[in-house]
Design a protein around this motif. Structure first.
Motif, PDB file in Angstrom:
ATOM      1  N   GLN A  39       0.651  -1.429   0.225  1.00 36.01           N
ATOM      2  CA  GLN A  39       0.067   0.071   0.090  1.00 36.01           C
ATOM      3  C   GLN A  39       0.893   0.990  -0.233  1.00 36.01           C
ATOM      4  O   GLN A  39       0.228   2.478  -0.638  1.00 36.01           O
ATOM      5  N   VAL A  40       2.001   1.113   0.743  1.00 36.51           N
ATOM      6  CA  VAL A  40       2.825   2.574   0.437  1.00 36.51           C
ATOM      7  C   VAL A  40       3.114   2.819  -0.974  1.00 36.51           C
ATOM      8  O   VAL A  40       3.228   4.051  -1.126  1.00 36.51           O
ATOM      9  N   ARG A  41       2.873   2.236  -2.360  1.00 42.00           N
ATOM     10  CA  ARG A  41       2.882   2.345  -4.014  1.00 42.00           C
ATOM     11  C   ARG A  41       1.779   3.835  -3.638  1.00 42.00           C
ATOM     12  O   ARG A  41       1.972   4.495  -4.889  1.00 42.00           O
ATOM     13  N   PHE A  42       0.416   3.634  -3.111  1.00 36.76           N
ATOM     14  CA  PHE A  42      -0.182   4.121  -3.479  1.00 36.76           C
ATOM     15  C   PHE A  42      -0.441   5.515  -2.249  1.00 36.76           C
ATOM     16  O   PHE A  42      -0.685   6.853  -2.719  1.00 36.76           O
ATOM     17  N   LEU A  43      -0.272   4.968  -1.109  1.00 38.34           N
ATOM     18  CA  LEU A  43       0.051   6.404  -0.132  1.00 38.34           C
ATOM     19  C   LEU A  43       1.229   7.121  -0.186  1.00 38.34           C
ATOM     20  O   LEU A  43       0.674   8.347   0.250  1.00 38.34           O
ATOM     21  N   TYR A  44       1.991   6.330  -0.188  1.00 37.46           N
ATOM     22  CA  TYR A  44       3.446   7.887  -0.577  1.00 37.46           C
ATOM     23  C   TYR A  44       3.203   7.877  -2.013  1.00 37.46           C
ATOM     24  O   TYR A  44       4.149   8.916  -2.146  1.00 37.46           O
ATOM     25  N   TRP A 197      -5.922  10.953  -9.043  1.00 38.81           N
ATOM     26  CA  TRP A 197      -7.110  10.666  -9.275  1.00 38.81           C
ATOM     27  C   TRP A 197      -7.469   8.797  -9.196  1.00 38.81           C
ATOM     28  O   TRP A 197      -7.889   8.484  -7.788  1.00 38.81           O
ATOM     29  N   GLY A 198      -6.602   8.337 -10.184  1.00 44.77           N
ATOM     30  CA  GLY A 198      -5.936   6.954  -9.696  1.00 44.77           C
ATOM     31  C   GLY A 198      -5.606   6.435  -7.915  1.00 44.77           C
ATOM     32  O   GLY A 198      -5.971   5.899  -7.562  1.00 44.77           O
ATOM     33  N   LEU A 199      -4.685   6.845  -7.923  1.00 48.45           N
ATOM     34  CA  LEU A 199      -4.149   6.301  -6.625  1.00 48.45           C
ATOM     35  C   LEU A 199      -4.723   7.409  -5.716  1.00 48.45           C
ATOM     36  O   LEU A 199      -4.644   7.022  -3.982  1.00 48.45           O
ATOM     37  N   GLY A 200      -5.561   8.260  -5.552  1.00 49.12           N
ATOM     38  CA  GLY A 200      -6.181   9.858  -4.461  1.00 49.12           C
ATOM     39  C   GLY A 200      -7.333   7.635  -3.870  1.00 49.12           C
ATOM     40  O   GLY A 200      -7.316   7.813  -2.820  1.00 49.12           O
ATOM     41  N   LEU A 201      -8.174   7.694  -5.342  1.00 51.50           N
ATOM     42  CA  LEU A 201      -8.989   6.299  -4.705  1.00 51.50           C
ATOM     43  C   LEU A 201      -8.501   5.338  -4.189  1.00 51.50           C
ATOM     44  O   LEU A 201      -8.477   5.006  -3.172  1.00 51.50           O
ATOM     45  N   GLN A 202      -6.800   4.590  -5.090  1.00 55.10           N
ATOM     46  CA  GLN A 202      -6.420   3.579  -4.061  1.00 55.10           C
ATOM     47  C   GLN A 202      -5.880   3.866  -2.593  1.00 55.10           C
ATOM     48  O   GLN A 202      -5.959   2.636  -1.902  1.00 55.10           O
ATOM     49  N   THR A 203      -5.722   5.489  -2.741  1.00 58.16           N
ATOM     50  CA  THR A 203      -5.159   5.341  -0.908  1.00 58.16           C
ATOM     51  C   THR A 203      -6.399   5.533   0.276  1.00 58.16           C
ATOM     52  O   THR A 203      -6.224   4.465   0.953  1.00 58.16           O
ATOM     53  N   GLY A 204      -7.024   5.886  -0.604  1.00 62.75           N
ATOM     54  CA  GLY A 204      -8.294   5.448   0.368  1.00 62.75           C
ATOM     55  C   GLY A 204      -9.318   4.927   0.261  1.00 62.75           C
ATOM     56  O   GLY A 204      -9.638   3.975   1.709  1.00 62.75           O
ATOM     57  N   ILE A 205      -9.092   4.160  -0.686  1.00 63.75           N
ATOM     58  CA  ILE A 205      -9.399   2.550  -0.792  1.00 63.75           C
ATOM     59  C   ILE A 205      -8.997   1.391   0.468  1.00 63.75           C
ATOM     60  O   ILE A 205      -9.421   0.999   0.984  1.00 63.75           O
ATOM     61  N   LEU A 206      -7.314   1.686   0.619  1.00 60.65           N
ATOM     62  CA  LEU A 206      -6.491   0.907   0.761  1.00 60.65           C
ATOM     63  C   LEU A 206      -6.629   1.595   2.643  1.00 60.65           C
ATOM     64  O   LEU A 206      -6.182   0.896   3.625  1.00 60.65           O
ATOM     65  N   LEU A 207      -6.730   2.313   2.304  1.00 54.06           N
ATOM     66  CA  LEU A 207      -6.557   3.341   4.396  1.00 54.06           C
ATOM     67  C   LEU A 207      -7.791   2.638   4.817  1.00 54.06           C
ATOM     68  O   LEU A 207      -7.377   1.907   5.561  1.00 54.06           O
TER      69      LEU A 207
END
Length: 300
Positions: A39-44, A197-207
């Motif tokens: 998940q760090v690939r998305f969050l960070y 948008w893609g990374l933002g959605l993935q960050t939110g979903i995984l958080l």
């Protein structure tokens, strides 16, 4: 320079950045576990995507294109498909060796070509289709080591691996569809907007997911923020180039040329881990190079 071929250096840059990100994530796995490192690939990566959009806006003076219903459908599908693909890949790796699972997941270019034709109308020439098959076969040859079999581990890892490749393919199609659905902007602007948008959605979903089901991994990922920044930067950089490639040509072209990442990973293993290259691996690399060369020669 022929701008219609700009996707070639862009894709090679994406593959190089992804090889670096994979190496960084591999080290993080030892510290914070598989899910946390994933998940760090998305969050960070998300902050770097926002920074990239700000820089592109400043340099080009373009207005950030507004999303529409089609964009939302494609970007959500791509974001969720990529998360599912990663989860299926990790599940397959629990039961089978990494190299065997790689052979399953790297069927992605073939599946990208099929999904692209059905969902986006991206047509392929016979030469391009042959190139995809040859390069994919090269990955399979490299991945299957002597004394092993693609099916010896049972049905589950086979299904999980191929399904992982399918979802990675759907993710590529979703992201390309999102880019093409934006009404305005240059290829660079549309690609960068889609990345945010893609990374933002993935960050939110995984958080939300980690907060509910794996808080230990979530807390550990915050604790390892320094090395995670490197993984996030390289991940966002790779995705920036992937998305720009999707904006310039079909996803099948991009994901087939991306198989050079296997050669890069082999070079890293040979150089840093002192791993010898076998005849089988040389044959596989030859097929990959041959398939990629045919792909490039088939471009108009």
């Amino acid at each position: 320079m022929n701008l219609s071929l700009l996707w070639i250096p862009v894709t090679l840059a994406a593959a190089a950045a992804q090889t670096g990100r994979n190496a960084t994530q591999r080290r993080l796995t030892e510290q914070i576990g598989t899910v946390g490192a994933t998940q760090v690939r998305f969050l960070y990566g998300f902050p770097f995507a926002l920074l990239a959009l700000a820089i592109v806006t400043l340099i080009t003076s373009e207005t950030v294109p507004g999303p529409n219903a089609a964009f939302f459908a494609y970007i959500l599908a791509g974001a969720v498909a990529q998360i599912l693909a990663t989860a299926l890949m990790l599940s397959a790796m629990r039961e089978r060796a990494f190299s065997i699972v790689t052979a399953y997941t790297k069927t992605e270019p073939v599946q990208v070509a099929l999904f692209g034709l059905v969902l986006l109308g991206d047509r392929l020439t016979p030469a391009t289709a042959l190139a995809i098959v040859i390069a994919t076969l090269g990955v399979v040859v490299m991945s299957v080591k002597p004394g092993t079999s693609l099916t010896s581990g049972g049905v589950r890892p086979v299904l999980f691996g191929i399904a992982s490749g399918a979802f990675f393919a759907l993710a590529a199609i979703g992201f390309r569809g999102a880019i093409l659905s934006l009404p305005d902007g240059s290829s660079l602007m549309r690609a960068t907007t889609t990345l945010v948008w893609g990374l933002g959605l993935q960050t939110g979903i995984l958080l939300v997911w980690l907060g509910l089901f794996d808080r230990k991994a979530l807390i550990a990922s915050f604790g390892a923020w320094r090395p995670s920044l490197g993984a996030g930067f390289l991940g966002a950089l790779a995705s920036q180039f992937w998305f720009l490639g999707f904006a310039l040509t079909t996803a099948a072209n991009v994901r087939t040329l991306a198989l050079v990442e296997v050669l890069m990973a082999q070079a890293v293993s040979h150089h840093f881990l002192a791993q010898a290259t076998t005849r089988r691996e040389i044959l596989g690399m030859g097929l990959i190079v041959g398939g990629v060369a045919l792909l490039l020669l088939s471009q108009e």
